[in-house]
Motif scaffolding. Structure first.
Motif, PDB file in Angstrom:
ATOM      1  N   SER A  66      17.212 -65.802  13.739  1.00 51.27           N
ATOM      2  CA  SER A  66      17.706 -65.917  15.118  1.00 51.27           C
ATOM      3  C   SER A  66      16.906 -66.912  15.950  1.00 51.27           C
ATOM      4  O   SER A  66      17.456 -67.534  16.842  1.00 51.27           O
ATOM      5  CB  SER A  66      17.754 -64.549  15.787  1.00 51.27           C
ATOM      6  OG  SER A  66      16.475 -64.003  15.911  1.00 51.27           O
ATOM      7  N   ASN A  67      15.621 -67.091  15.645  1.00 52.71           N
ATOM      8  CA  ASN A  67      14.824 -68.038  16.433  1.00 52.71           C
ATOM      9  C   ASN A  67      15.169 -69.494  16.110  1.00 52.71           C
ATOM     10  O   ASN A  67      14.793 -70.393  16.851  1.00 52.71           O
ATOM     11  CB  ASN A  67      13.326 -67.778  16.249  1.00 52.71           C
ATOM     12  CG  ASN A  67      12.858 -67.985  14.818  1.00 52.71           C
ATOM     13  OD1 ASN A  67      13.638 -67.894  13.879  1.00 52.71           O
ATOM     14  ND2 ASN A  67      11.573 -68.251  14.660  1.00 52.71           N
ATOM     15  N   ASP A 148      20.391 -62.602  18.565  1.00 45.62           N
ATOM     16  CA  ASP A 148      19.284 -61.777  18.074  1.00 45.62           C
ATOM     17  C   ASP A 148      19.783 -60.427  17.555  1.00 45.62           C
ATOM     18  O   ASP A 148      19.406 -59.989  16.476  1.00 45.62           O
ATOM     19  CB  ASP A 148      18.236 -61.562  19.170  1.00 45.62           C
ATOM     20  CG  ASP A 148      17.563 -62.867  19.576  1.00 45.62           C
ATOM     21  OD1 ASP A 148      17.229 -63.660  18.674  1.00 45.62           O
ATOM     22  OD2 ASP A 148      17.393 -63.094  20.784  1.00 45.62           O
TER      23      ASP A 148
END
Length: 178
Positions: A66-67, A148
């Motif tokens: 997700s980052n 996220d």
């Protein structure tokens, strides 16, 4: 404008890529790729897996983090015909028609209900009706999710949703709703 097929996409390195959810079925000893979400890439990157799709086409998949993802969205299509919404359809450009799936439990009731169209195929719980292209309107819905929660917890928390009328003449030739 390039048509995007139905599915889940992520923004990664300033481009949109298809997202797959990989879960291995089979013998544990043959497993080389952990379960989870993967970004389907055209070129090999670090920590990528090589994927075979058929015998000729090779693509790569990278674990989705997700980052590293800018955004995440899902594309869905539906058609409107005779004032009714159909989410399941198959397009046949060479025949000039689209088959819309009607859920029913009695073929006779469906034929009477939509007698304007011929039954193209009968399935277990419904029928496909053959409808000329010019009698349907295609819509595309794009739903953005919290990236996220989607990647880390497999939760589809909707951030926004947009629906567009697709009225360009090429849509039926390029749709991938099969």
């Amino acid at each position: 404008m390039k048509h995007i097929r139905t599915g889940i996409y992520v923004g990664y390195k300033d481009k949109d890529y298809y997202l797959s959810n990989y879960g291995y079925i089979g013998d544990e000893k043959d497993r080389d790729k952990p379960d989870g979400f993967y970004i389907c890439l055209d070129d090999k990157e670090e920590d990528c897996y090589e994927e075979l799709s058929g015998t000729e086409y090779v693509y790569y998949s990278k674990p989705a983090k997700s980052n590293e993802i800018e955004y995440l969205y899902e594309i869905n299509h539906y058609v409107i015909c005779n004032g009714r919404k159909y989410k399941s359809f198959i397009d046949f450009p060479e025949k000039g028609e689209i088959w819309v799936y009607v859920v029913c439990y009695s073929l006779r009731n469906t034929v009477e209900f939509d007698s304007k169209y011929k039954v193209a195929r009968e399935d277990r719980d419904g029928v496909f009706l053959a409808v000329p292209f010019d009698e349907v309107t295609l819509y595309e819905t794009k739903t953005y999710y919290d990236k996220d929660k989607f990647i880390n917890e497999d939760i589809r928390e909707v951030l926004s949703e947009e629906t567009y009328l697709i009225d360009e003449p090429w849509w039926l030739e390029e749709s991938d709703n099969k």
